[in-house]
Design an enzyme around this catalytic site. Structure first.
Site, PDB file in Angstrom:
ATOM      1  N   GLY A  50      35.472  37.237  33.912  1.00 60.06           N
ATOM      2  CA  GLY A  50      36.970  37.435  33.764  1.00 60.06           C
ATOM      3  C   GLY A  50      37.132  38.613  33.002  1.00 60.06           C
ATOM      4  O   GLY A  50      38.521  38.729  32.566  1.00 60.06           O
ATOM      5  N   TRP A  52      37.484  41.983  33.375  1.00 54.06           N
ATOM      6  CA  TRP A  52      38.405  42.881  34.250  1.00 54.06           C
ATOM      7  C   TRP A  52      39.776  41.998  34.526  1.00 54.06           C
ATOM      8  O   TRP A  52      40.647  42.577  34.574  1.00 54.06           O
ATOM      9  CB  TRP A  52      37.565  43.324  35.395  1.00 54.06           C
ATOM     10  N   ASP A  69      35.050  34.548  42.776  1.00 52.52           N
ATOM     11  CA  ASP A  69      33.307  34.776  42.583  1.00 52.52           C
ATOM     12  C   ASP A  69      32.929  33.726  42.957  1.00 52.52           C
ATOM     13  O   ASP A  69      33.538  32.519  43.311  1.00 52.52           O
ATOM     14  CB  ASP A  69      33.502  34.784  41.046  1.00 52.52           C
ATOM     15  N   ASP A  85      32.678  32.948  48.273  1.00 56.04           N
ATOM     16  CA  ASP A  85      32.258  34.100  49.082  1.00 56.04           C
ATOM     17  C   ASP A  85      33.331  35.105  49.315  1.00 56.04           C
ATOM     18  O   ASP A  85      33.905  34.948  50.285  1.00 56.04           O
ATOM     19  CB  ASP A  85      31.173  33.691  49.999  1.00 56.04           C
ATOM     20  N   ASP A 108      33.251  45.071  39.666  1.00 55.83           N
ATOM     21  CA  ASP A 108      32.546  45.242  38.488  1.00 55.83           C
ATOM     22  C   ASP A 108      31.027  44.444  38.766  1.00 55.83           C
ATOM     23  O   ASP A 108      30.304  44.355  37.835  1.00 55.83           O
ATOM     24  CB  ASP A 108      33.172  44.980  37.331  1.00 55.83           C
ATOM     25  N   LYS A 148      31.597  49.496  40.889  1.00 53.14           N
ATOM     26  CA  LYS A 148      30.480  49.868  40.210  1.00 53.14           C
ATOM     27  C   LYS A 148      29.329  49.832  41.059  1.00 53.14           C
ATOM     28  O   LYS A 148      28.907  49.108  41.825  1.00 53.14           O
ATOM     29  CB  LYS A 148      30.044  48.695  38.875  1.00 53.14           C
TER      30      LYS A 148
END
Length: 256
Positions: A50, A52, A69, A85, A108, A148
């Site tokens: 958490g 971000w 998540d 998902d 990320d 990322k």
């Protein structure tokens, strides 16, 4: 990254109540590329734990923030979380139950590392590709995206794929990343909802004139400004640039 610098961000995160040193990476990205603005709706894919989400909530100043998540995310004030998902239509439907449209999608997430660099790189690109596909289902026209990835032989092609779906794509290496780390962030700004892309050649008829003297054509209700075109001209044009709400083109051939 020297241990002293690494400890600086780790300790600073603890002092400021951030869940991850990665929080500073999003701060640096936004300072340079302005992907999150006040009032924006932000969706964080692979958001646990958490860090971000905390920064996104600070940056968007009252806009909605949603974290997705497979793991449970401990509650953050003012942030909605979904355990599910991100590729699931059910999860995406739950997002749209909370918001009507999404301004920015951030990710990320990283794959579980095996220690085999080629495999880890490929898994990173695969995960980023999934994030990009999900983002294109969520983002509104003109929206932004950051993800990322690990650098490697698949990296450049991935950046090109992002560039095909956004009016602007670039990369950013955060100063909060470890110096020896191959992680880098790919950024897309100005999500394109039209199928037109730079270099496309299409047939059009000029049906109006713009204030700057360019002809205006429409391709599937999308506005294209054509340099040198006049009302009534039937033209073959080449797209030279695409923005979220319009495109520019040059004349290739004029029907006689």
């Amino acid at each position: 990254m020297p241990a002293k610098k690494r400890d600086h961000y780790y300790n600073k995160a603890k002092q400021m109540g951030y869940r991850s040193r990665a929080s500073f990476k999003l701060q640096f990205i936004n300072k340079k590329h302005h992907i999150i603005k006040k009032g924006d709706t932000v969706v964080d894919l692979g958001a646990a734990p958490g860090g971000w989400l905390q920064v996104a909530k600070e940056l968007n100043g009252g806009g909605k923030v949603i974290g997705v998540d497979l793991q449970r995310i401990e509650p953050i004030e003012g942030v909605e979380t979904i355990k599910g998902d991100m590729t699931s239509p059910e999860t995406q439907a739950r997002i749209f139950e909370i918001v009507d449209e999404v301004d920015t999608v951030i990710c990320d997430a990283a794959p579980n590392l095996s220690g085999n660099w080629a495999l880890d790189h490929a898994r990173s690109i695969d995960l980023a590709t999934v994030a990009l596909d999900v983002a294109t289902k969520l983002l509104k026209k003109g929206g932004n995206f950051v993800v990322k990835v690990f650098q490697g032989d698949l990296y450049e092609n991935y950046v090109k794929e992002v560039g095909k779906r956004f009016s602007y794509a670039t990369t950013y290496k955060s100063q909060a990343s470890r110096q020896q780390s191959a992680e880098i962030y790919v950024i897309g700004k100005g999500f394109l909802t039209t199928s037109l892309r730079k270099g496309d050649v299409v047939d059009v008829t000029i049906d109006a004139m713009g204030k700057t003297g360019d002809g205006i054509a429409h391709v599937d209700d999308f506005v294209v400004f054509v340099k040198g075109g006049s009302v009534g001209d039937k033209l073959k044009i080449k797209i030279t640039d695409v923005k979220p709400s319009f495109a520019f083109a040059d004349i290739v051939e004029k029907e006689k």
